[in-house]
Design a protein around this motif. Structure first.
Motif, PDB file in Angstrom:
ATOM      1  N   PHE A  33       0.691  -1.046   0.192  1.00 30.56           N
ATOM      2  CA  PHE A  33      -0.009   0.217   0.036  1.00 30.56           C
ATOM      3  C   PHE A  33       0.980   1.151  -0.055  1.00 30.56           C
ATOM      4  O   PHE A  33       0.756   2.172  -0.906  1.00 30.56           O
ATOM      5  CB  PHE A  33      -1.092   0.220   1.330  1.00 30.56           C
ATOM      6  CG  PHE A  33      -1.988   1.080   1.391  1.00 30.56           C
ATOM      7  CD1 PHE A  33      -2.929   1.207   0.631  1.00 30.56           C
ATOM      8  CD2 PHE A  33      -1.416   2.209   2.032  1.00 30.56           C
ATOM      9  CE1 PHE A  33      -3.779   2.213   0.732  1.00 30.56           C
ATOM     10  CE2 PHE A  33      -2.360   3.251   2.110  1.00 30.56           C
ATOM     11  CZ  PHE A  33      -3.594   3.408   1.705  1.00 30.56           C
ATOM     12  N   ASN A  36       2.683   1.819  -3.352  1.00 25.48           N
ATOM     13  CA  ASN A  36       1.930   2.445  -4.329  1.00 25.48           C
ATOM     14  C   ASN A  36       1.451   3.839  -4.259  1.00 25.48           C
ATOM     15  O   ASN A  36       1.206   4.502  -5.019  1.00 25.48           O
ATOM     16  CB  ASN A  36       0.608   1.533  -4.461  1.00 25.48           C
ATOM     17  CG  ASN A  36       0.972   0.202  -5.084  1.00 25.48           C
ATOM     18  OD1 ASN A  36       1.797   0.319  -5.831  1.00 25.48           O
ATOM     19  ND2 ASN A  36       0.039  -0.843  -4.701  1.00 25.48           N
ATOM     20  N   VAL A  37       1.136   4.071  -2.811  1.00 25.79           N
ATOM     21  CA  VAL A  37       0.920   5.529  -2.688  1.00 25.79           C
ATOM     22  C   VAL A  37       2.186   6.593  -2.931  1.00 25.79           C
ATOM     23  O   VAL A  37       2.304   7.422  -3.653  1.00 25.79           O
ATOM     24  CB  VAL A  37       0.313   5.715  -1.041  1.00 25.79           C
ATOM     25  CG1 VAL A  37       0.205   7.359  -0.639  1.00 25.79           C
ATOM     26  CG2 VAL A  37      -0.811   5.221  -1.022  1.00 25.79           C
ATOM     27  N   SER A  40       2.772   6.604  -6.675  1.00 23.09           N
ATOM     28  CA  SER A  40       1.950   7.364  -7.116  1.00 23.09           C
ATOM     29  C   SER A  40       2.260   8.917  -7.044  1.00 23.09           C
ATOM     30  O   SER A  40       2.155   9.740  -8.084  1.00 23.09           O
ATOM     31  CB  SER A  40       0.701   7.058  -6.745  1.00 23.09           C
ATOM     32  OG  SER A  40       0.086   5.826  -6.905  1.00 23.09           O
ATOM     33  N   THR A  73       6.907   0.699  -7.808  1.00 23.27           N
ATOM     34  CA  THR A  73       5.446   0.519  -7.319  1.00 23.27           C
ATOM     35  C   THR A  73       5.205  -1.034  -7.650  1.00 23.27           C
ATOM     36  O   THR A  73       5.851  -1.806  -8.392  1.00 23.27           O
ATOM     37  CB  THR A  73       4.533   1.248  -8.501  1.00 23.27           C
ATOM     38  OG1 THR A  73       4.751   1.050  -9.765  1.00 23.27           O
ATOM     39  CG2 THR A  73       4.722   2.815  -8.188  1.00 23.27           C
ATOM     40  N   SER A 101      -6.461   1.573  -1.781  1.00 19.20           N
ATOM     41  CA  SER A 101      -5.521   1.716  -2.652  1.00 19.20           C
ATOM     42  C   SER A 101      -5.706   2.557  -3.669  1.00 19.20           C
ATOM     43  O   SER A 101      -4.881   3.340  -4.245  1.00 19.20           O
ATOM     44  CB  SER A 101      -5.115   0.343  -3.023  1.00 19.20           C
ATOM     45  OG  SER A 101      -4.200  -0.351  -1.853  1.00 19.20           O
ATOM     46  N   ALA A 104      -6.185   6.150  -2.859  1.00 21.78           N
ATOM     47  CA  ALA A 104      -5.056   6.840  -2.309  1.00 21.78           C
ATOM     48  C   ALA A 104      -4.326   6.984  -3.532  1.00 21.78           C
ATOM     49  O   ALA A 104      -3.537   8.073  -3.619  1.00 21.78           O
ATOM     50  CB  ALA A 104      -4.387   5.954  -1.211  1.00 21.78           C
ATOM     51  N   GLY A 105      -4.342   6.045  -4.474  1.00 24.41           N
ATOM     52  CA  GLY A 105      -3.272   6.301  -5.677  1.00 24.41           C
ATOM     53  C   GLY A 105      -3.761   7.646  -6.307  1.00 24.41           C
ATOM     54  O   GLY A 105      -2.788   8.457  -6.977  1.00 24.41           O
ATOM     55  N   SER A 108      -2.990  10.647  -4.406  1.00 28.99           N
ATOM     56  CA  SER A 108      -1.590  10.668  -4.544  1.00 28.99           C
ATOM     57  C   SER A 108      -0.983  11.342  -5.724  1.00 28.99           C
ATOM     58  O   SER A 108      -0.074  12.095  -5.786  1.00 28.99           O
ATOM     59  CB  SER A 108      -0.702   9.515  -4.248  1.00 28.99           C
ATOM     60  OG  SER A 108      -1.172   8.908  -2.749  1.00 28.99           O
TER      61      SER A 108
END
Length: 122
Positions: A33, A36-37, A40, A73, A101, A104-105, A108
């Motif tokens: 998680f 990925n954040v 991003s 990522t 996710s 948030a992606g 972000s």
């Protein structure tokens, strides 16, 4: 050839960072998680920066976007994490992790673009 070497080099760096974060967080889905954040945000920032700064060489773009951030990522790991939650019948975790996710992606990337615009004004 330069672009290929840039991707390979960036990939080694990004994968190392991802592996280190995974190790620190004991391979928890939280590590995926966070990757990925963070990825991003960085990709959004980079996208905006490149869009407004044509001076960056093609190998530099490939090093950062495809190599470093592409290997950092972990969407494939994210998908596997979702499958595990599904198979284990952990539907609340599946929904929160999956939806969280994605949300948030998106947020972000928006943050990264906004930060790049502010840095450019300085």
């Amino acid at each position: 050839m330069k672009n290929s070497l840039a991707v390979i080099s960036g990939g080694a760096v990004g994968a190392s960072f991802r592996g280190a974060l995974g190790t620190v967080l004991n391979g928890s889905p939280i590590a995926t998680f966070l990757v990925n954040v963070i990825g991003s945000i960085l990709l959004g920032f980079f996208y905006q920066h490149v869009k407004s700064n044509a001076r960056l060489s093609d190998p530099s773009k490939k090093f950062i976007a495809t190599g470093l951030l592409g290997s950092f990522t972990t969407f494939s790991t994210y998908s596997l994490d979702l499958l595990v939650y599904l198979k284990e019948g952990r539907f609340l975790a599946l929904g929160l992790y999956g939806g969280g996710s994605i949300l948030a992606g998106i947020l972000s990337v928006i943050l990264g673009v906004s930060l790049a615009k502010k840095v450019r004004r300085l």
